[in-house]
Design a protein around this motif. Sequence first.
Motif, mmCIF file in Angstrom:
data_model
loop_
_atom_site.group_PDB
_atom_site.id
_atom_site.type_symbol
_atom_site.label_atom_id
_atom_site.label_comp_id
_atom_site.label_asym_id
_atom_site.label_seq_id
_atom_site.Cartn_x
_atom_site.Cartn_y
_atom_site.Cartn_z
ATOM 1 N N VAL A 48 -57.806 58.022 -36.696
ATOM 2 C CA VAL A 48 -56.552 58.730 -36.418
ATOM 3 C C VAL A 48 -56.901 60.182 -36.082
ATOM 4 C CG1 VAL A 48 -54.246 59.307 -37.230
ATOM 5 C CG2 VAL A 48 -55.387 57.276 -38.116
ATOM 6 N N CYS A 102 -50.948 61.075 -40.504
ATOM 7 C CA CYS A 102 -52.281 60.523 -40.208
ATOM 8 C C CYS A 102 -52.871 59.821 -41.428
ATOM 9 C CB CYS A 102 -53.243 61.624 -39.757
ATOM 10 S SG CYS A 102 -52.825 62.321 -38.161
ATOM 11 N N VAL A 148 -54.269 55.496 -41.416
ATOM 12 C CA VAL A 148 -55.692 55.136 -41.337
ATOM 13 C C VAL A 148 -55.983 53.947 -42.257
ATOM 14 C CG1 VAL A 148 -56.439 56.737 -43.170
ATOM 15 C CG2 VAL A 148 -58.004 56.160 -41.289
ATOM 16 N N GLY A 177 -61.577 54.087 -42.847
ATOM 17 C CA GLY A 177 -61.372 54.705 -41.529
ATOM 18 C C GLY A 177 -61.570 56.209 -41.568
ATOM 19 N N ILE A 185 -60.143 60.186 -40.280
ATOM 20 C CA ILE A 185 -59.106 61.081 -39.753
ATOM 21 C C ILE A 185 -59.826 62.291 -39.186
ATOM 22 C CG2 ILE A 185 -57.131 62.551 -40.309
ATOM 23 C CD1 ILE A 185 -56.706 60.694 -42.784
ATOM 24 N N ILE A 226 -61.827 56.967 -47.284
ATOM 25 C CA ILE A 226 -61.451 57.618 -46.022
ATOM 26 C C ILE A 226 -62.292 58.868 -45.780
ATOM 27 C CG2 ILE A 226 -59.555 58.944 -44.962
ATOM 28 C CD1 ILE A 226 -57.764 56.791 -46.439
#
Length: 345
Positions: free
Chosen positions: A239, A252, A256, A260, A262, A284
């Motif tokens: 993202v 955001c 995600v 993932g 950001i 994350i």
Amino acid sequence: MKALVYQGENTKEWAEVPDPVIRDNGDAIIQIDAVTICGSDLHILKGDVPAVTPGRILGHEAVGTVTAVGAAVSTLRPGDRVVASCISGCGRCSYCRHGRYGQCRDGGGWILGHLIDGVQAQYARIPFADMSTYPIPAGISDEQALLVSDILPTAYEVGVRNGHVQPGDTVVIVGAGPVGLAAVLTARLYSPSTIIVIDKAATRLQAAKDLGAHIVAAPDSNILELVQAATGGLGADVVIEAVGIPATFELCTTLVRPGGRIANIGVHGKPVTLHLEDLWIRDITITTGLVDTHTTPDLLRMLGHGQLDIEALITHRMPLGDIVDAYDVFSRAATTGALKVVLSR
Ligand code: NAD
Ligand code: ZN
């Protein structure tokens, strides 16, 4: 010469000022061939960037022709066409040695139109000219090269590369201004399977579609549902935040997937709540960054090979002397449809 001079909050003038001169051995003077306006210039005019003081010539995105060089400049000659990068680098400090020019410790970084006079003018002084300009290869137009001075490297380095976009990924880009749209273009270099773009302005969502976004949506629709539907309930692999307000950053973090990434590009002026109580368990990665422009030579090469079609990012073309009108067009982007406004001599 004439230049766009910042005169304090909400005031600017296309005014007569002294021509720039070589002050340091590493300087070059360029005649501006084409220049554009950035969202950051609007931030400055709103008074959001106090380091910019009245009397400062604005602008950090230009292409020009070298007219004079200092004694220590070894790679440029009068007559050369160059990109004036938004980031300058001394080339010698520890950060510059790692290609992290944005963090230059010896007088570089974002200085043009910020800490020293910028490029929205007929001529400009470019410090550390060997490191802070890029010769424009034959076959690349001023307009193409102009977008390499800021928005393309910003989107590519701080968004796409920090976000590690991979083939097959689902990429969400929040914000479809020139930077978010450049992220659409440069994300496509990695063949993501789905690009989803979120923006408030219908004109910008249309531009995102034209540039290759698969799904576009306004922030008031159910974005979380939309992203989950597109990813089999997993969430987005990457993202990219390209607005710079708390609401969009927090959005955001909800989109995600576990594991993932950001990648924040937006310049934030206000504190943002980081919901670590929800995020800690989801593996994350969040990245931030000021553009370094170390990918500028790569981007110029890709433009030369037709790998990046930036035509749709330029919506308005005007003579340099009409720059005050250009600011008006650019600042009313939702109604004028403006993306990049190019001012040429
Ligand atoms: P821009 O203002 O033209 O674009 C921002 C977009 O966000 C607009 O299209 C607007 O409609 C949209 N938007 C506003 N509120 C929204 C919301 N709630 N939800 C969804 N969309 C919303 O700016 P730009 O020139 O494209 O730059 C984007 C950001 O990148 C800015 O914050 C800019 O300062 C920043 N920037 C960062 C770097 C860096 O090195 N990190 C460099 C250049 C620019
Ligand atoms: Zn800029």
